[in-house]
Motif scaffolding. Structure first.
Motif, mmCIF file in Angstrom:
data_model
loop_
_atom_site.group_PDB
_atom_site.id
_atom_site.type_symbol
_atom_site.label_atom_id
_atom_site.label_comp_id
_atom_site.label_asym_id
_atom_site.label_seq_id
_atom_site.Cartn_x
_atom_site.Cartn_y
_atom_site.Cartn_z
ATOM 1 N N LEU A 105 -7.174 -10.165 4.748
ATOM 2 C CA LEU A 105 -6.280 -10.246 3.590
ATOM 3 C C LEU A 105 -4.902 -9.849 4.073
ATOM 4 O O LEU A 105 -4.730 -8.783 4.657
ATOM 5 C CB LEU A 105 -6.734 -9.305 2.469
ATOM 6 N N ARG A 106 -3.929 -10.708 3.875
ATOM 7 C CA ARG A 106 -2.558 -10.413 4.289
ATOM 8 C C ARG A 106 -1.672 -10.465 3.047
ATOM 9 O O ARG A 106 -1.659 -11.461 2.330
ATOM 10 C CB ARG A 106 -2.067 -11.419 5.315
ATOM 11 N N LEU A 107 -0.961 -9.385 2.829
ATOM 12 C CA LEU A 107 -0.020 -9.314 1.714
ATOM 13 C C LEU A 107 1.382 -9.100 2.269
ATOM 14 O O LEU A 107 1.589 -8.246 3.126
ATOM 15 C CB LEU A 107 -0.382 -8.159 0.766
ATOM 16 N N THR A 108 2.325 -9.872 1.783
ATOM 17 C CA THR A 108 3.718 -9.722 2.188
ATOM 18 C C THR A 108 4.439 -8.840 1.170
ATOM 19 O O THR A 108 3.917 -8.605 0.075
ATOM 20 C CB THR A 108 4.422 -11.095 2.243
ATOM 21 N N PRO A 109 5.637 -8.367 1.488
ATOM 22 C CA PRO A 109 6.383 -7.585 0.502
ATOM 23 C C PRO A 109 6.581 -8.343 -0.813
ATOM 24 O O PRO A 109 6.549 -7.746 -1.891
ATOM 25 C CB PRO A 109 7.718 -7.321 1.195
ATOM 26 N N ALA A 110 6.730 -9.654 -0.742
ATOM 27 C CA ALA A 110 6.872 -10.448 -1.970
ATOM 28 C C ALA A 110 5.592 -10.377 -2.810
ATOM 29 O O ALA A 110 5.661 -10.306 -4.042
ATOM 30 C CB ALA A 110 7.196 -11.895 -1.625
ATOM 31 N N ASP A 111 4.435 -10.370 -2.149
ATOM 32 C CA ASP A 111 3.169 -10.252 -2.869
ATOM 33 C C ASP A 111 3.046 -8.905 -3.562
ATOM 34 O O ASP A 111 2.456 -8.794 -4.632
ATOM 35 C CB ASP A 111 1.972 -10.408 -1.917
ATOM 36 N N LEU A 112 3.592 -7.879 -2.938
ATOM 37 C CA LEU A 112 3.474 -6.525 -3.477
ATOM 38 C C LEU A 112 4.410 -6.279 -4.655
ATOM 39 O O LEU A 112 4.267 -5.282 -5.357
ATOM 40 C CB LEU A 112 3.733 -5.494 -2.380
ATOM 41 N N ALA A 113 5.360 -7.176 -4.865
ATOM 42 C CA ALA A 113 6.287 -7.024 -5.988
ATOM 43 C C ALA A 113 5.533 -7.043 -7.321
ATOM 44 O O ALA A 113 5.889 -6.327 -8.257
ATOM 45 C CB ALA A 113 7.354 -8.111 -5.957
ATOM 46 N N ASP A 114 4.495 -7.850 -7.393
ATOM 47 C CA ASP A 114 3.641 -7.890 -8.586
ATOM 48 C C ASP A 114 2.446 -6.979 -8.312
ATOM 49 O O ASP A 114 1.414 -7.407 -7.803
ATOM 50 C CB ASP A 114 3.179 -9.324 -8.868
ATOM 51 N N THR A 169 -2.963 -5.465 -6.627
ATOM 52 C CA THR A 169 -4.095 -4.550 -6.777
ATOM 53 C C THR A 169 -5.389 -5.324 -6.988
ATOM 54 O O THR A 169 -6.424 -5.005 -6.381
ATOM 55 C CB THR A 169 -3.854 -3.576 -7.951
ATOM 56 N N LYS A 170 -5.339 -6.366 -7.807
ATOM 57 C CA LYS A 170 -6.534 -7.197 -8.032
ATOM 58 C C LYS A 170 -6.987 -7.860 -6.728
ATOM 59 O O LYS A 170 -8.178 -7.921 -6.442
ATOM 60 C CB LYS A 170 -6.246 -8.266 -9.091
ATOM 61 N N SER A 171 -6.033 -8.348 -5.943
ATOM 62 C CA SER A 171 -6.373 -8.996 -4.669
ATOM 63 C C SER A 171 -7.040 -8.012 -3.720
ATOM 64 O O SER A 171 -8.033 -8.341 -3.068
ATOM 65 C CB SER A 171 -5.117 -9.565 -4.002
ATOM 66 N N VAL A 172 -6.497 -6.810 -3.634
ATOM 67 C CA VAL A 172 -7.051 -5.802 -2.732
ATOM 68 C C VAL A 172 -8.454 -5.402 -3.185
ATOM 69 O O VAL A 172 -9.373 -5.308 -2.373
ATOM 70 C CB VAL A 172 -6.121 -4.572 -2.629
ATOM 71 N N LEU A 173 -8.626 -5.172 -4.477
ATOM 72 C CA LEU A 173 -9.952 -4.788 -4.982
ATOM 73 C C LEU A 173 -10.976 -5.892 -4.752
ATOM 74 O O LEU A 173 -12.116 -5.616 -4.364
ATOM 75 C CB LEU A 173 -9.872 -4.426 -6.462
ATOM 76 N N ALA A 174 -10.598 -7.140 -4.982
ATOM 77 C CA ALA A 174 -11.515 -8.258 -4.739
ATOM 78 C C ALA A 174 -11.895 -8.324 -3.260
ATOM 79 O O ALA A 174 -13.063 -8.551 -2.916
ATOM 80 C CB ALA A 174 -10.879 -9.573 -5.192
ATOM 81 N N PHE A 175 -10.930 -8.106 -2.392
ATOM 82 C CA PHE A 175 -11.189 -8.108 -0.960
ATOM 83 C C PHE A 175 -12.156 -6.982 -0.581
ATOM 84 O O PHE A 175 -13.090 -7.182 0.194
ATOM 85 C CB PHE A 175 -9.872 -7.960 -0.185
ATOM 86 N N LEU A 176 -11.924 -5.784 -1.131
ATOM 87 C CA LEU A 176 -12.802 -4.653 -0.843
ATOM 88 C C LEU A 176 -14.227 -4.909 -1.318
ATOM 89 O O LEU A 176 -15.195 -4.575 -0.631
ATOM 90 C CB LEU A 176 -12.249 -3.375 -1.473
ATOM 91 N N ARG A 177 -14.358 -5.518 -2.483
ATOM 92 C CA ARG A 177 -15.700 -5.848 -2.998
ATOM 93 C C ARG A 177 -16.408 -6.854 -2.083
ATOM 94 O O ARG A 177 -17.599 -6.735 -1.802
ATOM 95 C CB ARG A 177 -15.604 -6.386 -4.423
#
Length: 105
Positions: free
Chosen positions: A5-14, A19-27
């Motif tokens: 899972l790769r998140l850019t600073p632009a992705d982290l703006a929302d 948070t949903k993306s990270v949780l889905a990845f962790l699951r």
């Protein structure tokens, strides 16, 4: 099994979406029985890439680095420019260029 899972600073703006993306990845990793390693990296540009994006020559960028106008880090014996430093330099360079050309208008 490799998950990524790769998140850019632009992705982290929302934050909510990130948070949903990270949780889905962790699951997903948990279901696969995988361990998770988090890291952050700052992207770098080469002097050639900076020169190309600004329409300058590589030697000009090297001179700007030596003069201290553009901050670079050494990776081995090569210069690398952090993306935030490139953006700062680009904005300053464009302001400098606009000021120089303003007299012509």
């Amino acid at each position: 099994m490799n998950l990524a899972l790769r998140l850019t600073p632009a992705d982290l703006a929302d934050r909510k979406s990130a948070t949903k993306s990270v949780l889905a990845f962790l699951r997903e990793a948990e279901k696969a029985g995988a361990s998770v390693k988090l890291s952050a990296e700052a992207p770098f540009l080469t002097p050639e890439e900076v020169a190309k994006q600004l329409g300058l020559s590589r030697p000009t960028i090297s001179r700007r680095i030596k003069a201290g106008d553009l901050k670079a880090v050494k990776v081995g014996n090569r210069n690398r420019i952090p993306l935030p430093e490139f953006e700062r330099f680009r904005d300053a360079y464009l302001d400098e260029l606009a000021s120089a050309l303003a007299d012509d208008f």
